[in-house]
Design a protein around this motif. Structure first.
Motif, PDB file in Angstrom:
ATOM      1  N   ASP A 144       0.886  -1.216  -0.012  1.00 35.59           N
ATOM      2  CA  ASP A 144       0.039  -0.106  -0.047  1.00 35.59           C
ATOM      3  C   ASP A 144       0.664   1.410   0.026  1.00 35.59           C
ATOM      4  OD1 ASP A 144      -2.036  -1.799   2.272  1.00 35.59           O
ATOM      5  OD2 ASP A 144      -2.705  -1.278   0.124  1.00 35.59           O
ATOM      6  N   LEU A 145       1.938   1.263  -0.583  1.00 39.78           N
ATOM      7  CA  LEU A 145       2.868   2.401  -0.649  1.00 39.78           C
ATOM      8  C   LEU A 145       2.125   3.864  -1.089  1.00 39.78           C
ATOM      9  CD1 LEU A 145       5.730   3.499  -0.804  1.00 39.78           C
ATOM     10  CD2 LEU A 145       5.911   2.610  -3.035  1.00 39.78           C
ATOM     11  N   ILE A 146       2.345   4.955  -0.693  1.00 37.14           N
ATOM     12  CA  ILE A 146       2.092   6.216  -0.979  1.00 37.14           C
ATOM     13  C   ILE A 146       2.970   6.718  -1.541  1.00 37.14           C
ATOM     14  CG2 ILE A 146       0.891   7.916  -0.378  1.00 37.14           C
ATOM     15  CD1 ILE A 146      -0.421   6.588   2.051  1.00 37.14           C
ATOM     16  N   ILE A 147       3.191   7.420  -2.722  1.00 32.49           N
ATOM     17  CA  ILE A 147       4.157   8.097  -3.356  1.00 32.49           C
ATOM     18  C   ILE A 147       3.516   9.463  -3.543  1.00 32.49           C
ATOM     19  CG2 ILE A 147       5.862   8.455  -5.259  1.00 32.49           C
ATOM     20  CD1 ILE A 147       5.474   5.442  -5.963  1.00 32.49           C
ATOM     21  N   LYS A 151       5.807  12.661   5.514  1.00 32.44           N
ATOM     22  CA  LYS A 151       4.963  11.397   5.944  1.00 32.44           C
ATOM     23  C   LYS A 151       3.763  11.826   6.628  1.00 32.44           C
ATOM     24  CE  LYS A 151       9.219   8.699   6.342  1.00 32.44           C
ATOM     25  NZ  LYS A 151      10.079   7.965   7.409  1.00 32.44           N
ATOM     26  N   VAL A 152       3.580  12.859   7.003  1.00 34.94           N
ATOM     27  CA  VAL A 152       2.516  13.262   7.836  1.00 34.94           C
ATOM     28  C   VAL A 152       1.173  13.248   7.039  1.00 34.94           C
ATOM     29  CG1 VAL A 152       1.441  15.360   9.443  1.00 34.94           C
ATOM     30  CG2 VAL A 152       4.050  14.531   9.494  1.00 34.94           C
ATOM     31  N   PRO A 153       0.147  12.698   7.504  1.00 33.76           N
ATOM     32  CA  PRO A 153      -0.962  12.743   6.655  1.00 33.76           C
ATOM     33  C   PRO A 153      -1.858  14.145   6.393  1.00 33.76           C
ATOM     34  CG  PRO A 153      -1.101  10.991   8.361  1.00 33.76           C
ATOM     35  CD  PRO A 153       0.068  11.663   8.661  1.00 33.76           C
ATOM     36  N   LYS A 154      -2.232  14.356   5.470  1.00 31.57           N
ATOM     37  CA  LYS A 154      -2.661  15.693   5.183  1.00 31.57           C
ATOM     38  C   LYS A 154      -4.154  15.911   5.839  1.00 31.57           C
ATOM     39  CE  LYS A 154       0.210  17.850   2.198  1.00 31.57           C
ATOM     40  NZ  LYS A 154       1.386  17.109   2.773  1.00 31.57           N
ATOM     41  N   ARG A 155      -4.853  14.820   6.145  1.00 33.76           N
ATOM     42  CA  ARG A 155      -5.870  14.818   6.890  1.00 33.76           C
ATOM     43  C   ARG A 155      -6.028  13.518   7.984  1.00 33.76           C
ATOM     44  NH1 ARG A 155     -10.535  17.641   4.596  1.00 33.76           N
ATOM     45  NH2 ARG A 155     -11.346  17.198   6.817  1.00 33.76           N
ATOM     46  N   VAL A 156      -6.687  13.854   9.270  1.00 32.66           N
ATOM     47  CA  VAL A 156      -6.947  12.781   9.992  1.00 32.66           C
ATOM     48  C   VAL A 156      -8.583  12.747  10.320  1.00 32.66           C
ATOM     49  CG1 VAL A 156      -6.805  12.119  12.512  1.00 32.66           C
ATOM     50  CG2 VAL A 156      -4.786  13.028  11.123  1.00 32.66           C
ATOM     51  N   PHE A 157      -8.972  11.585  10.375  1.00 27.89           N
ATOM     52  CA  PHE A 157     -10.452  11.298  10.629  1.00 27.89           C
ATOM     53  C   PHE A 157     -10.544  10.459  11.750  1.00 27.89           C
ATOM     54  CE2 PHE A 157     -10.299  12.544   6.207  1.00 27.89           C
ATOM     55  CZ  PHE A 157     -11.424  13.794   6.102  1.00 27.89           C
ATOM     56  N   VAL A 158     -11.406  10.950  12.894  1.00 30.34           N
ATOM     57  CA  VAL A 158     -11.661   9.891  13.941  1.00 30.34           C
ATOM     58  C   VAL A 158     -12.952   9.327  13.614  1.00 30.34           C
ATOM     59  CG1 VAL A 158     -12.017   9.833  16.435  1.00 30.34           C
ATOM     60  CG2 VAL A 158     -10.399  11.566  15.436  1.00 30.34           C
ATOM     61  N   MET A 159     -12.521   7.874  13.799  1.00 32.66           N
ATOM     62  CA  MET A 159     -13.865   7.089  13.424  1.00 32.66           C
ATOM     63  C   MET A 159     -13.958   6.014  14.685  1.00 32.66           C
ATOM     64  SD  MET A 159     -12.652   5.561   9.826  1.00 32.66           S
ATOM     65  CE  MET A 159     -14.186   4.944   9.162  1.00 32.66           C
ATOM     66  N   ASN A 160     -15.332   5.363  14.565  1.00 27.21           N
ATOM     67  CA  ASN A 160     -15.747   4.435  15.825  1.00 27.21           C
ATOM     68  C   ASN A 160     -15.053   2.790  15.378  1.00 27.21           C
ATOM     69  OD1 ASN A 160     -17.152   6.232  17.228  1.00 27.21           O
ATOM     70  ND2 ASN A 160     -19.088   5.965  15.981  1.00 27.21           N
ATOM     71  N   GLU A 161     -14.895   2.675  14.349  1.00 27.46           N
ATOM     72  CA  GLU A 161     -14.280   1.498  13.801  1.00 27.46           C
ATOM     73  C   GLU A 161     -13.854   1.435  12.638  1.00 27.46           C
ATOM     74  OE1 GLU A 161     -18.712  -0.903  12.734  1.00 27.46           O
ATOM     75  OE2 GLU A 161     -17.529  -1.731  14.272  1.00 27.46           O
ATOM     76  N   LEU A 162     -12.890   0.351  12.163  1.00 29.70           N
ATOM     77  CA  LEU A 162     -12.292   0.473  10.809  1.00 29.70           C
ATOM     78  C   LEU A 162     -13.203  -0.483  10.253  1.00 29.70           C
ATOM     79  CD1 LEU A 162      -8.608   0.826  11.578  1.00 29.70           C
ATOM     80  CD2 LEU A 162     -10.109   2.682  10.660  1.00 29.70           C
ATOM     81  N   PRO A 163     -13.299  -0.524   8.876  1.00 29.24           N
ATOM     82  CA  PRO A 163     -14.078  -1.597   8.050  1.00 29.24           C
ATOM     83  C   PRO A 163     -13.132  -2.781   7.734  1.00 29.24           C
ATOM     84  CG  PRO A 163     -13.249   0.078   6.523  1.00 29.24           C
ATOM     85  CD  PRO A 163     -13.220   0.639   7.821  1.00 29.24           C
ATOM     86  N   LYS A 209      -8.508  -1.653   3.265  1.00 29.74           N
ATOM     87  CA  LYS A 209      -7.919  -0.277   3.069  1.00 29.74           C
ATOM     88  C   LYS A 209      -8.494   0.179   1.716  1.00 29.74           C
ATOM     89  CE  LYS A 209      -3.651   0.127   5.550  1.00 29.74           C
ATOM     90  NZ  LYS A 209      -2.397   0.422   5.711  1.00 29.74           N
ATOM     91  N   ASN A 210      -9.008  -0.923   0.710  1.00 33.99           N
ATOM     92  CA  ASN A 210      -9.605  -0.299  -0.607  1.00 33.99           C
ATOM     93  C   ASN A 210     -10.851   0.426  -0.562  1.00 33.99           C
ATOM     94  OD1 ASN A 210     -10.721  -2.841   0.539  1.00 33.99           O
ATOM     95  ND2 ASN A 210     -11.468  -3.268  -1.533  1.00 33.99           N
ATOM     96  N   VAL A 211     -11.671   0.102   0.860  1.00 36.33           N
ATOM     97  CA  VAL A 211     -13.152   0.546   1.101  1.00 36.33           C
ATOM     98  C   VAL A 211     -12.477   2.208   1.687  1.00 36.33           C
ATOM     99  CG1 VAL A 211     -14.831   0.474   2.750  1.00 36.33           C
ATOM    100  CG2 VAL A 211     -14.089  -1.428   1.587  1.00 36.33           C
ATOM    101  N   LEU A 212     -11.633   2.292   2.398  1.00 30.99           N
ATOM    102  CA  LEU A 212     -11.248   3.408   3.094  1.00 30.99           C
ATOM    103  C   LEU A 212     -10.936   4.392   1.903  1.00 30.99           C
ATOM    104  CD1 LEU A 212      -9.231   2.473   6.261  1.00 30.99           C
ATOM    105  CD2 LEU A 212     -11.588   3.445   5.947  1.00 30.99           C
ATOM    106  N   ARG A 213      -9.846   4.123   1.057  1.00 31.86           N
ATOM    107  CA  ARG A 213      -9.278   4.867  -0.131  1.00 31.86           C
ATOM    108  C   ARG A 213     -10.425   5.189  -1.147  1.00 31.86           C
ATOM    109  NH1 ARG A 213      -4.619   1.515  -0.120  1.00 31.86           N
ATOM    110  NH2 ARG A 213      -5.587  -0.115  -1.213  1.00 31.86           N
ATOM    111  N   ASP A 214     -11.656   4.164  -1.116  1.00 30.15           N
ATOM    112  CA  ASP A 214     -12.752   4.765  -2.096  1.00 30.15           C
ATOM    113  C   ASP A 214     -13.427   5.785  -1.203  1.00 30.15           C
ATOM    114  OD1 ASP A 214     -15.541   3.311  -3.363  1.00 30.15           O
ATOM    115  OD2 ASP A 214     -13.757   3.816  -4.471  1.00 30.15           O
ATOM    116  N   GLN A 215     -13.685   5.677   0.149  1.00 27.14           N
ATOM    117  CA  GLN A 215     -14.486   6.820   0.645  1.00 27.14           C
ATOM    118  C   GLN A 215     -13.893   8.042   0.796  1.00 27.14           C
ATOM    119  OE1 GLN A 215     -14.586   4.961   4.613  1.00 27.14           O
ATOM    120  NE2 GLN A 215     -16.301   3.566   4.185  1.00 27.14           N
ATOM    121  N   HIS A 216     -12.714   8.041   0.541  1.00 29.80           N
ATOM    122  CA  HIS A 216     -11.994   9.451   0.661  1.00 29.80           C
ATOM    123  C   HIS A 216     -11.138   9.954  -0.832  1.00 29.80           C
ATOM    124  CE1 HIS A 216     -12.236   7.901   5.022  1.00 29.80           C
ATOM    125  NE2 HIS A 216     -12.495   9.328   4.962  1.00 29.80           N
ATOM    126  N   LYS A 217     -11.467   9.273  -1.849  1.00 36.11           N
ATOM    127  CA  LYS A 217     -10.952   9.664  -3.049  1.00 36.11           C
ATOM    128  C   LYS A 217     -11.061  10.791  -3.633  1.00 36.11           C
ATOM    129  CE  LYS A 217     -14.074   7.221  -5.887  1.00 36.11           C
ATOM    130  NZ  LYS A 217     -14.427   5.918  -6.435  1.00 36.11           N
TER     131      LYS A 217
END
Length: 511
Positions: A408-411, A478-490, A499-507
């Motif tokens: 899941d590398l981020i460039i 490396k510091v994320p541009k945004r942080v979201f606090v959630m009750n649980e991860l899918p 992670k694919n679901v999370l990427r899709d939610q925030h694309k």
């Protein structure tokens, strides 16, 4: 007598006969360095290192701002027969502590402003010498080197002797030191010199990249040095300044972010680029829109290529028209002398056009990971091919296209960000139960990290606190541009975070 394979000897062989010609013109603070300055400066530093009576194979770790003296230091370390270890200037204490502990350098060179904390970490780890070097030609390294002779005979080295260690984070979160030999680096430099048509003594490179990784150090600076070509040197990328000096240049190398910023300059015209012969892009995917817009605006087609810390450059779109067209969205063909294949999960060859794992072979491929024999063994196939961890395909004409990372590398802006490493730091924070970091599209950086954080029961977390805590511990890129606090991860049925679901939610976050 056997041939000296020391990279420095080869680079020095490319210097012009007239050593009083300008080798480097600095643009941020106007100044000039001749070829003789590079020769003398690197000799004095090499003599300083030799005077320390260091053990064979000693590492010299360097974290300094970009400067011509920093480039001389790289040459001096090779010249003296030691191992060069560049560190990203954005690295913070937790990262530096790990690198120094892992590589056990005999010498550390850092910026004066960081001397207090870096010297403490270094001495604690057993380093015997810590020097400072600043971008204004000051520091204890230069003060000490000034007392040494400006004559030095390069130490003889074999092709398989270690020259550099480049740290490349693993997706498990712990960095691995890729060991590059004199033979690895030199073979790639000579291949690129020929393939990209470097003209001895006639090219002029605009050098706007950092010096702490393959792209700025081996691909750009070293290619200019070994072809006796002048550099127009920028400590920090400034698009206006680049555009103003393009008419004097012939070569520019950048990451996609730099091209996006140059396209925002009204002065970027065909006329400004009339003397240019080569624009290259790498370190991150180049958007097809950028590729097309650059061609329309400048009349030049960017040569996109592909490489990594472990191998330097592996593929390139053609430079000469007779070798084929430059195709946007691809990274061209394997360079001469480099084998590249795409394999399926069972280890068989993928049919033309089908996606699989990219594996490579050649004199440029590194000697393994520093003090990680098991990891090294894991990353090579039984028949000696290196598994890059990249996923791609080869079309019927032989063009290679990179589809992504197998992990899941981020460039981001040309820098590698490994989510597992960032997650490790977030998960250590008080009140954090777990976290996931994913990459999402970004118009400027190509991709940026977004962190999803789950608090422990009863704990209250907010995004600003998490971001603030990270900024003091890890490099800014490396510091994320945004942080979201959630009750649980899918999660899937196996309990794995999707992670694919999370990427899709925030694309669309930065669209």
């Amino acid at each position: 007598m056997s041939q000296n394979h020391n990279i420095f000897a080869a680079v020095r062989g490319g210097f012009p006969q007239d050593l009083d010609r300008t080798a480097i013109e600095t643009l941020d603070t106007p100044g000039y360095y001749t070829w003789r300055d590079l020769e003398r400066g690197s000799a004095m530093m090499a003599n300083l290192l030799a005077s320390l009576n260091l053990p064979e194979g000693s590492r010299v770790a360097v974290q300094t701002e970009k400067s011509v003296e920093g480039l001389m230091l790289y040459l001096a370390v090779l010249r003296a027969g030691f191992v060069y270890l560049p560190l990203n200037t954005a690295y913070q204490s937790a990262e530096i502590e790990y690198f120094i502990g892992n590589a056990e350098p005999a010498v550390v060179v850092c910026a004066s402003k960081n001397f207090g904390w870096i010297s403490q970490l270094a001495f604690k780890a057993g380093t015997t010498h810590v020097y400072t070097l600043d971008d204004d030609r000051t520091g204890s390294l230069l003060a000490r080197a000034a007392h040494h002779s400006d004559q030095h005979t390069p130490v003889a080295r074999q092709a398989d002797d270690l020259a550099c260690i480049l740290y490349t984070s693993g997706t498990t979160g712990r960095s691995k030191g890729a060991m590059l030999t004199h033979g690895n680096i030199l073979s790639n430099t000579l291949t690129l010199k020929a393939y990209w048509g470097w003209q001895d003594g006639r090219d002029v490179l605009i050098h706007a990249l950092p010096l702490f990784h393959v792209h700025g150090l081996f691909v750009a600076a070293q290619a200019a040095l070994i072809s006796g070509s002048k550099m127009l040197w920028m400590a920090k990328f400034d698009p206006k300044l680049v555009v103003s000096r393009l008419p004097e240049a012939t070569v520019f190398m950048g990451v996609p972010t730099l091209y996006v910023r140059l396209l925002a300059e009204a002065g970027l015209t065909r006329d400004a680029c009339k003397n240019m012969r080569l624009f290259t892009a790498g370190s991150a995917p180049l958007l097809i829109e950028t590729f097309n817009e650059w061609r329309e605006r400048t009349g030049h087609t960017i040569v996109e290529r592909y490489g990594m810390s472990e191998t330097s450059i592996l593929t390139s779109n053609p430079y000469r028209t007779e070798d084929g067209e430059r195709r946007g969205g691809t990274v061209g063909f394997p360079l001469p002398g480099i084998g590249l294949r795409v394999q399926d999960d069972q280890g068989g060859a993928c049919p033309v056009g089908e996606v699989g794992g990219i594996q490579v072979k050649g004199d440029n491929v590194f000697a393994g990971y520093w003090r990680m024999p098991e990891k090294t063994k894991e990353e090579f196939t039984a028949d000696g091919w290196f598994k890059t961890g990249d996923v791609g395909r080869i079309d019927e004409r032989g063009y290679v296209t990179i589809v992504g990372r197998s992990k899941d590398l981020i460039i981001s802006g040309g820098y590698n960000v490994y989510p597992a490493e960032v997650e490790g730091f977030i998960n250590e924070m008080p009140g954090v139960a777990e976290s996931a970091v994913v990459g999402v599209p970004h118009p400027d950086f190509g991709e940026v990290g977004v962190a999803l954080v789950v608090p422990k029961p009863g704990a209250s977390l907010d995004d600003a606190t998490v971001l603030q805590a990270l900024k003091g511990r890890i490099a800014n890129f490396k510091v994320p541009k945004r942080v979201f606090v959630m009750n649980e991860l899918p999660r899937n049925t196996m309990g794995k975070v999707q992670k694919n679901v999370l990427r899709d939610q925030h694309k669309e976050l930065f669209a």
